[in-house]
Design an enzyme around this catalytic site. Structure first.
Site, PDB file in Angstrom:
ATOM      1  CB  ILE A 150      -6.375 -26.795   0.086  1.00 27.59           C
ATOM      2  CG1 ILE A 150      -5.532 -28.047  -0.206  1.00 27.59           C
ATOM      3  CG2 ILE A 150      -5.723 -25.567  -0.532  1.00 27.59           C
ATOM      4  CD1 ILE A 150      -5.325 -28.338  -1.686  1.00 27.59           C
ATOM      5  CB  CYS A 182      -0.943  -0.004   1.201  1.00 28.67           C
ATOM      6  SG  CYS A 182      -1.871  -1.537   1.319  1.00 28.67           S
ATOM      7  CB  ALA A 235      -5.195 -10.086  -7.326  1.00 27.92           C
TER       8      ALA A 235
HETATM    9  P1  FAD Z   1      -0.575 -10.234  -2.165  1.00 33.46           P
HETATM   10  O1  FAD Z   1      -0.264  -9.068  -1.315  1.00 33.46           O
HETATM   11  O2  FAD Z   1      -0.689 -10.016  -3.613  1.00 33.46           O
HETATM   12  O3  FAD Z   1       0.542 -11.322  -1.877  1.00 33.46           O
HETATM   13  C1  FAD Z   1       0.594 -12.517  -2.561  1.00 33.46           C
HETATM   14  C2  FAD Z   1       2.030 -13.003  -2.576  1.00 33.46           C
HETATM   15  O4  FAD Z   1       2.034 -14.312  -3.046  1.00 33.46           O
HETATM   16  C3  FAD Z   1       2.903 -12.183  -3.519  1.00 33.46           C
HETATM   17  O5  FAD Z   1       4.005 -11.667  -2.809  1.00 33.46           O
HETATM   18  C4  FAD Z   1       3.329 -13.180  -4.582  1.00 33.46           C
HETATM   19  O6  FAD Z   1       4.676 -13.002  -4.987  1.00 33.46           O
HETATM   20  C5  FAD Z   1       3.175 -14.500  -3.846  1.00 33.46           C
HETATM   21  N1  FAD Z   1       2.893 -15.621  -4.743  1.00 33.46           N
HETATM   22  C6  FAD Z   1       1.943 -15.706  -5.708  1.00 33.46           C
HETATM   23  N2  FAD Z   1       1.953 -16.913  -6.285  1.00 33.46           N
HETATM   24  C7  FAD Z   1       2.923 -17.610  -5.674  1.00 33.46           C
HETATM   25  C8  FAD Z   1       3.429 -18.933  -5.843  1.00 33.46           C
HETATM   26  N3  FAD Z   1       2.900 -19.745  -6.737  1.00 33.46           N
HETATM   27  N4  FAD Z   1       4.426 -19.318  -5.054  1.00 33.46           N
HETATM   28  C9  FAD Z   1       4.956 -18.499  -4.121  1.00 33.46           C
HETATM   29  N5  FAD Z   1       4.532 -17.245  -3.932  1.00 33.46           N
HETATM   30  C10 FAD Z   1       3.531 -16.812  -4.692  1.00 33.46           C
HETATM   31  N6  FAD Z   1      -5.216  -2.366  -0.039  1.00 33.46           N
HETATM   32  C11 FAD Z   1      -5.780  -1.614   0.910  1.00 33.46           C
HETATM   33  O7  FAD Z   1      -6.612  -2.111   1.667  1.00 33.46           O
HETATM   34  N7  FAD Z   1      -5.439  -0.292   1.047  1.00 33.46           N
HETATM   35  C12 FAD Z   1      -4.508   0.294   0.253  1.00 33.46           C
HETATM   36  O8  FAD Z   1      -4.200   1.483   0.418  1.00 33.46           O
HETATM   37  C13 FAD Z   1      -3.913  -0.486  -0.764  1.00 33.46           C
HETATM   38  N8  FAD Z   1      -2.997   0.057  -1.596  1.00 33.46           N
HETATM   39  C14 FAD Z   1      -2.386  -0.742  -2.519  1.00 33.46           C
HETATM   40  C15 FAD Z   1      -1.420  -0.193  -3.354  1.00 33.46           C
HETATM   41  C16 FAD Z   1      -0.790  -0.982  -4.294  1.00 33.46           C
HETATM   42  C17 FAD Z   1       0.232  -0.378  -5.202  1.00 33.46           C
HETATM   43  C18 FAD Z   1      -1.097  -2.365  -4.389  1.00 33.46           C
HETATM   44  C19 FAD Z   1      -0.397  -3.237  -5.388  1.00 33.46           C
HETATM   45  C20 FAD Z   1      -2.057  -2.917  -3.579  1.00 33.46           C
HETATM   46  C21 FAD Z   1      -2.718  -2.114  -2.641  1.00 33.46           C
HETATM   47  N9  FAD Z   1      -3.702  -2.635  -1.805  1.00 33.46           N
HETATM   48  C22 FAD Z   1      -4.293  -1.850  -0.866  1.00 33.46           C
HETATM   49  C23 FAD Z   1      -4.134  -4.035  -1.931  1.00 33.46           C
HETATM   50  C24 FAD Z   1      -3.450  -4.901  -0.917  1.00 33.46           C
HETATM   51  O9  FAD Z   1      -2.061  -4.726  -1.012  1.00 33.46           O
HETATM   52  C25 FAD Z   1      -3.836  -6.336  -1.176  1.00 33.46           C
HETATM   53  O10 FAD Z   1      -5.222  -6.450  -1.032  1.00 33.46           O
HETATM   54  C26 FAD Z   1      -3.178  -7.282  -0.212  1.00 33.46           C
HETATM   55  O11 FAD Z   1      -1.793  -7.171  -0.269  1.00 33.46           O
HETATM   56  C27 FAD Z   1      -3.608  -8.708  -0.553  1.00 33.46           C
HETATM   57  O12 FAD Z   1      -2.868  -9.603   0.183  1.00 33.46           O
HETATM   58  P2  FAD Z   1      -2.664 -11.091  -0.317  1.00 33.46           P
HETATM   59  O13 FAD Z   1      -1.820 -11.735   0.715  1.00 33.46           O
HETATM   60  O14 FAD Z   1      -3.940 -11.707  -0.658  1.00 33.46           O
HETATM   61  O15 FAD Z   1      -1.892 -10.967  -1.712  1.00 33.46           O
END
Ligand code: FAD
Length: 571
Positions: A282, A45, A117
């Site tokens: 899972i 973020c 995503a």
């Molecule tokens: P992610 O943060 O996407 O993490 C998933 C991780 O899994 C990644 O690091 C990826 O490398 C890893 N991965 C994927 N596939 C594999 C695999 N096969 N093997 C090993 N590793 C893998 N949300 C808010 O609520 N407020 C905000 O202000 C906000 N600002 C944002 C700004 C930006 C620029 C971005 C990109 C996102 C922002 N978000 C914000 C969204 C928020 O960051 C995401 O909703 C949150 O990080 C989701 O978490 P997650 O763990 O589901 O996925």
């Protein structure tokens, strides 16, 4: 079943919060996080602000590290290890070391998928040209910063006007670039209704962002002397030294799909309330999953950090034998756009209409952020959606300079507790003049909405006006009326209304209009008690000014329909 070995795919909001919670609940469980990228649990973020050089030190984005997670929580983190397949029958995953390409297997008792995503990067002509970026990781941002610095970039095109696109646009302007923002919809921020998004559009234009709505990128060309040309479907050719795609994200559901796990209609991994996938061993959490909309109970994708970390925690609870349940996602979010705070929770009006949940009402209000007599108060704009029969809160949007996120947070929490507008009316909130009003905007929204549900006021909406054979009375002062009024409105200031009762028609509906909807409510109450058929226009002229053009030009339609004689009845 004993979950002695928990493997987690993805080390960000969803995965890291799950890992840490498992450890808090079970000292003996082995927990390993596999992360494809070089960093774990970094602040995605914060990336737009690193791009804009507001955050200068990249290390500040690293909120955790493999070493910290190991020493403090006994969680093993394997960065640059990508999980490439799941063998559900043998309960094993296949992992590829990014540096060497070597593939190895690991056995699990419980597997948590938190792969997030991926930014959408459509297969357009020229999409792979140098200078076109997405913003997801620290290396992405580092590469953009280097590109800007090394080439002395002067102009940028940002594709997509969602949260990330808007934050990126602001930060690029902050770095001195001339920014064009291209959005295929007819508004920015699709999580808002169009009239609320207009406040944001105004702010972008004031800050010299070249906003191109209802246009889509068709391709990219290299310019002979460096830089790119962005071609759009409408035929525009926009020069840019750098292009950023902020056109939304798509759940990384490939691993789950290949393993035969159920995928939802929206493309996210299907989970139940306990974040379990169609395989009981899972779990899946975060941006990769399809969850249930808290209000409509329909499947949705909401890529936000708060839901991701809460879901990670719930998966951990269930893995460790607790019966936690996810309540659904409201999509509560906040964003800053050139000093304007924009926040929302629950459903928008357009989403309500789409889902066929037609039994709703809406009110607009434009209160001061804090007591008007204390210096620095600014106007905020609130839209509240609620059930017209029982007052249950369905959603809210707010825009303003100060105190916006606080109001949306209160409404978000009220919604979680299944509260109604009557609860907002009664809410006891903290007050001192520099923070709010004794009658807080939350109370005001509750009162205005509760008046509707109780039948103390009948509302008219701007979009209804053309079809109403009504006399429109503007109850503002003559000076206000002279500045700006709808064509057929007759001006009778509220202070003169009671003296004019004799001239008002009893055989025609009267619609009252004012600045923000408060004086029209006062006028409504008076006229109603004098036996008139009357309605009050919610949001007043302040809302009118932000309506889509088609609704503003309704004056013409009204003018055609109305007879001169009716309009002239009033002195
Ligand atoms: P992610 O943060 O996407 O993490 C998933 C991780 O899994 C990644 O690091 C990826 O490398 C890893 N991965 C994927 N596939 C594999 C695999 N096969 N093997 C090993 N590793 C893998 N949300 C808010 O609520 N407020 C905000 O202000 C906000 N600002 C944002 C700004 C930006 C620029 C971005 C990109 C996102 C922002 N978000 C914000 C969204 C928020 O960051 C995401 O909703 C949150 O990080 C989701 O978490 P997650 O763990 O589901 O996925």
């Amino acid at each position: 079943m004993e979950n002695n070995r928990v493997l987690i795919v993805g080390g960000m909001a969803g995965g890291a919060s799950c890992a840490a919670r498992v450890r808090r609940l079970s000292e003996k469980t082995e927990v390993i996080i596999f992360e494809r990228g070089p960093d774990v649990a970094f602040a995605s973020c914060g990336l737009p602000y690193y791009l804009g050089d507001i955050i200068k030190d990249e290390n500040k984005l690293l909120v955790s590290s493999p070493e910290l997670l190991q020493s403090r929580f006994n969680i093993e983190v394997r960065c640059e290890n990508e999980v490439i397949a799941i063998d559900r029958r043998h309960r094993e995953i296949k992992v590829r070391r990014v540096a060497t390409g070597e593939v190895y297997s690991e056995r699990y008792d419980a597997l948590v998928l938190a792969p997030g995503a991926a930014p959408i990067r459509p297969a357009l002509p020229g999409i792979d040209l140098p200078g076109i970026f997405v913003l997801r990781t620290i290396p992405d941002t580092r590469a953009m910063r280097a590109w800007i610095a090394e080439r002395g970039c002067k102009s940028a095109v940002v594709v997509g006007a969602g949260f990330i696109g808007l934050e990126a646009a602001e930060n690029l302007v902050h770095r001195g670039l001339k920014v064009t923002l291209i959005e295929m919809l007819d508004q920015v921020m699709s999580v808002l209704d169009v009239e609320m998004a207009d406040f944001v559009q105004e702010r972008l234009t004031e800050n010299r962002v070249n906003l191109m709505l209802e246009d889509r990128v068709a391709g990219f060309e290299e310019q002979p002397r460096g830089g790119l040309i962005v071609r759009t479907a409408s035929g525009s050719r926009v020069p840019a030294d750098i292009v950023l795609f902020g056109a939304g994200v798509r759940p990384e559901a490939g691993l789950a799909k290949d393993a035969g796990l159920e995928i939802g209609t929206s493309g996210g991994i299907r989970v139940n309330e306990q974040m379990r996938t169609s395989d009981p061993r899972i779990w899946a959490v975060g941006d990769a999953v399809e969850t249930c909309d808290f209000v409509s109970h329909q499947p949705i994708l909401v890529p936000l950090a708060g839901p991701a970390q809460r879901q990670g925690r719930i998966a951990a609870d269930v893995i460790c034998g607790r019966q936690s349940r996810y309540r659904g996602t409201q999509g509560t979010a906040v964003c800053s756009v050139f000093g304007l705070t924009v926040a929302n929770t629950g459903m928008t009006e357009k989403a309500l209409l789409r889902s066929g949940l037609g039994d709703y009402e809406k009110i607009y209000l434009h209160p001061d952020s804090h007591a008007a007599y204390y210096p620095g108060a600014t106007t905020m704009h609130i839209k509240l959606l609620f059930s017209s029969h029982d007052g249950k809160i369905l959603g809210a949007q707010a825009v303003g300079e100060e105190g916006v996120e606080k109001r949306i947070d209160v409404i978000a929490m009220a919604m979680q507790m299944n509260a109604t507008v009557f609860d907002l009316e009664e809410a006891e909130l903290c007050y001192a003049p520099q923070f709010g009003s004794a009658r807080d905007p939350i109370n005001m929204a509750g009162m205005a909405a509760a008046n509707v549900v109780r039948g103390d006021v009948a509302l008219a909406k701007w979009e209804d006006l053309p079809s109403l054979d009504a006399l429109v009375i503007d109850v503002r002062e003559p000076l206000e009326y002279a500045t700006d009024h709808v064509d057929d409105a007759v001006n009778i200031p509220l202070s003169r209304l009671r003296q004019s009762l004799q001239q008002l028609p009893k055989d025609q509906e009267i619609v009252i209009c004012c600045g923000v909807g408060q004086r029209s409510y006062f006028a409504y109450r008076a006229l109603k008690q004098h036996g008139f058929v009357v309605r009050s226009l919610t949001g007043g002229m302040k809302t009118y000014a932000h309506l889509p053009f088609e609704l503003q030009t309704r004056d013409e339609a009204i003018a055609k329909r109305k007879t001169e004689t009716k309009a002239n009845v009033i002195p």
